[in-house]
Design a protein around this motif. Structure first.
Motif, PDB file in Angstrom:
ATOM      1  N   HIS A   1      26.688  27.536  29.591  1.00  0.00           N
ATOM      2  CA  HIS A   1      25.773  26.716  28.781  1.00  0.00           C
ATOM      3  C   HIS A   1      26.512  25.948  27.692  1.00  0.00           C
ATOM      4  CE1 HIS A   1      22.179  28.244  30.716  1.00  0.00           C
ATOM      5  NE2 HIS A   1      22.623  29.493  30.540  1.00  0.00           N
ATOM      6  N   ASP A   2      27.704  26.424  27.329  1.00  0.00           N
ATOM      7  CA  ASP A   2      28.492  25.725  26.315  1.00  0.00           C
ATOM      8  C   ASP A   2      29.410  24.669  26.925  1.00  0.00           C
ATOM      9  OD1 ASP A   2      27.345  27.293  24.392  1.00  0.00           O
ATOM     10  OD2 ASP A   2      28.984  28.761  24.345  1.00  0.00           O
TER      11      ASP A   2
ATOM     12  N   TYR B   1      31.334  30.522  28.882  1.00  0.00           N
ATOM     13  CA  TYR B   1      29.873  30.528  28.892  1.00  0.00           C
ATOM     14  C   TYR B   1      29.393  29.154  29.354  1.00  0.00           C
ATOM     15  CZ  TYR B   1      25.144  31.568  27.128  1.00  0.00           C
ATOM     16  OH  TYR B   1      23.803  31.810  27.004  1.00  0.00           O
TER      17      TYR B   1
ATOM     18  N   GLU C   1      30.592  21.365  29.420  1.00  0.00           N
ATOM     19  CA  GLU C   1      30.074  20.036  29.712  1.00  0.00           C
ATOM     20  C   GLU C   1      29.202  20.095  30.964  1.00  0.00           C
ATOM     21  OE1 GLU C   1      31.766  15.544  30.753  1.00  0.00           O
ATOM     22  OE2 GLU C   1      33.147  17.216  30.383  1.00  0.00           O
TER      23      GLU C   1
ATOM     24  N   SER D   1      31.080  25.391  34.054  1.00  0.00           N
ATOM     25  CA  SER D   1      32.459  25.678  33.649  1.00  0.00           C
ATOM     26  C   SER D   1      33.454  25.544  34.787  1.00  0.00           C
ATOM     27  CB  SER D   1      32.538  27.098  33.082  1.00  0.00           C
ATOM     28  OG  SER D   1      32.327  28.053  34.115  1.00  0.00           O
TER      29      SER D   1
END
Length: 442
Positions: free
Chosen positions: A393-394, A391, A396, A400
């Protein structure tokens, strides 16, 4: 064409009665008597030109004379018949059908049996359908006729391939102002007096002819009929004559030629030229909605993301035209054209889209990689759908670096932004993502 001539071409005036001279149109009275007297087509008729070289070699073949009205197509065909000692037969595709063609071919066969030949001149040949065009082929091949067709339309689109393969296309050009001036001088010699116009009015008169020799002679004949005490200036001339409408066929070659000129002027960042071609099309009666659509297409194809506001500007101009109508709304289209011409140019988005379409055709029905597929059922989860998806948004920096192309497909580079306008910023972003993808092994 009964319009490009030498004054001597009409014969000795003393051999004709004054009544017959006045009854015959000017175009007929000064009809050329040789190809050397034809004005404006030297590049074709000179010894080094395509038609002149054929005549010099004694190897005249069937021809398609392609050019605008009033440039000499009919006259050249008549004079070619004289040069080759062939019987000149003229028909018009507008008024002729298969029965008329059959009679022409039968007469030509009889003439050939008697030792003669036939030059068949077909005016507006593009108006014949495919079957009618095919009917010429056997008679061209066996020498029954030498075909000379005349057309104002592009032969590539209007004539079938079989006919074109048996005839050489000769392109005739519209007459220049210098050509029309020569024509005016010949007309003045025929009348025995000068045009009753000032220098500026004379030029205005020739401009009204718009490159059409026949039209020029008709205008000259009309002016010569006036009883005037003093030469007319341009304003007085305009008051007496209606300006000819510019030649513009909204469904023919001129339509495509002018929209091409407009598009390339915008692409070439020339607002003056772009406005000129826009005005030419509007003056010719083009539908402003068609122009609004094409202008918007230019914004997408040639400016793209170098200036994303260009598309919005075109859509706003289109909407303004719909609200205001003509002529007020046409100003909005003109301003949109100026904006597009001066906007930074990039076809990177257009090229990327075409590349993507090509890749889609090449790779067929390859599935997306399993990790980016949704898995709403147990079976799909068991098949690995969605497994390993990261995902973004999770991740860095919200990136991704995962692969989104089908497994095993070599990653193509489709979008390559230019260093112009807003695409400079997009290029910076793209370069950063590429570097991050390489860094993370994606």
């Amino acid at each position: 064409m009964a319009d490009l001539f030498d004054s001597a071409a009409g014969g000795d005036p003393d051999d004709r009665t004054e009544r017959s001279v006045r009854a015959a149109p000017l175009a007929d009275r000064i009809r050329p008597r040789s190809l050397a007297q034809v004005i404006g087509q030297g590049k074709v008729l000179d010894r080094d030109g395509p038609l002149g070289a054929m005549l010099a070699a004694g190897s005249l073949s069937s021809l398609i004379l392609w050019g605008p009205p009033g440039v000499g197509k009919t006259t050249i065909a008549r004079l070619l018949a004289d040069e080759t000692e062939l019987k000149f037969v003229q028909i018009s595709a507008i008024f002729s059908g298969v029965p008329e063609l059959r009679k022409v071919f039968e007469a030509a066969k009889l003439r050939r049996q008697q030792g003669g030949g036939t030059l068949l001149f077909v005016d507006e040949i593009h108006r014949f359908n495919k079957a009618q065009q095919d009917s010429f082929l056997p008679h061209m091949e066996d020498g029954t006729i030498l075909l000379v067709g005349a057309t104002t339309e592009n032969p590539s689109f209007e004539l079938n391939a079989a006919l074109l393969s048996r005839a050489q296309v000769i392109v005739l050009k519209r007459l220049s102002l210098a050509d029309l001036e020569l024509l005016a001088q010949r007309a003045e010699k025929e009348f025995g007096r000068a045009l009753p116009l000032t220098g500026a009015a004379r030029e205005a008169l020739l401009e009204m002819a718009d490159g059409d020799g026949r039209a020029a002679l008709n205008l000259i004949e009309q002016v010569m009929a006036w009883k005037l005490d003093t030469p007319l200036d341009p304003e007085a001339l305009s008051a007496r004559l209606m300006k000819r409408a510019a030649k513009y066929d909204k469904s023919g070659d001129e339509h495509y030629n002018l929209i091409s000129a407009l598009h390339k002027s915008v692409r070439g960042s020339d607002p003056d030229a772009a406005l000129y071609w826009l005005a030419r099309m509007l003056e010719g009666g083009e539908d402003p909605r068609y122009l609004a659509r094409r202008i918007t297409r230019m914004a997408v194809e040639d400016i793209g993301l170098a200036d994303p506001a260009a598309q919005r500007h075109c859509l706003d101009a289109w909407a303004l035209y719909e609200r205001l109508g003509s002529p007020e709304g046409e100003l909005a289209l003109g301003q949109a054209v100026i904006y597009l011409a001066l906007a930074p140019k990039s076809n990177a988005g257009y090229v990327a889209y075409k590349g993507a379409r090509a890749e889609a055709k090449r790779t067929g029905s390859l599935m997306p990689p399993a990790h980016i597929l949704n898995a709403p059922t147990r079976l799909m989860k068991e098949q690995g759908y969605g497994s390993g998806y990261a995902y973004d948004h999770d991740a860095e920096d919200g990136f991704s670096g995962q692969n989104y192309f089908p497994d095993g497909m070599k990653r193509p580079v489709l979008y390559s932004p230019v260093e112009r306008g807003f695409e400079r910023e997009l290029k910076k972003r793209l370069d950063w993502f590429v570097a991050q993808r390489l860094k993370r092994g994606g």
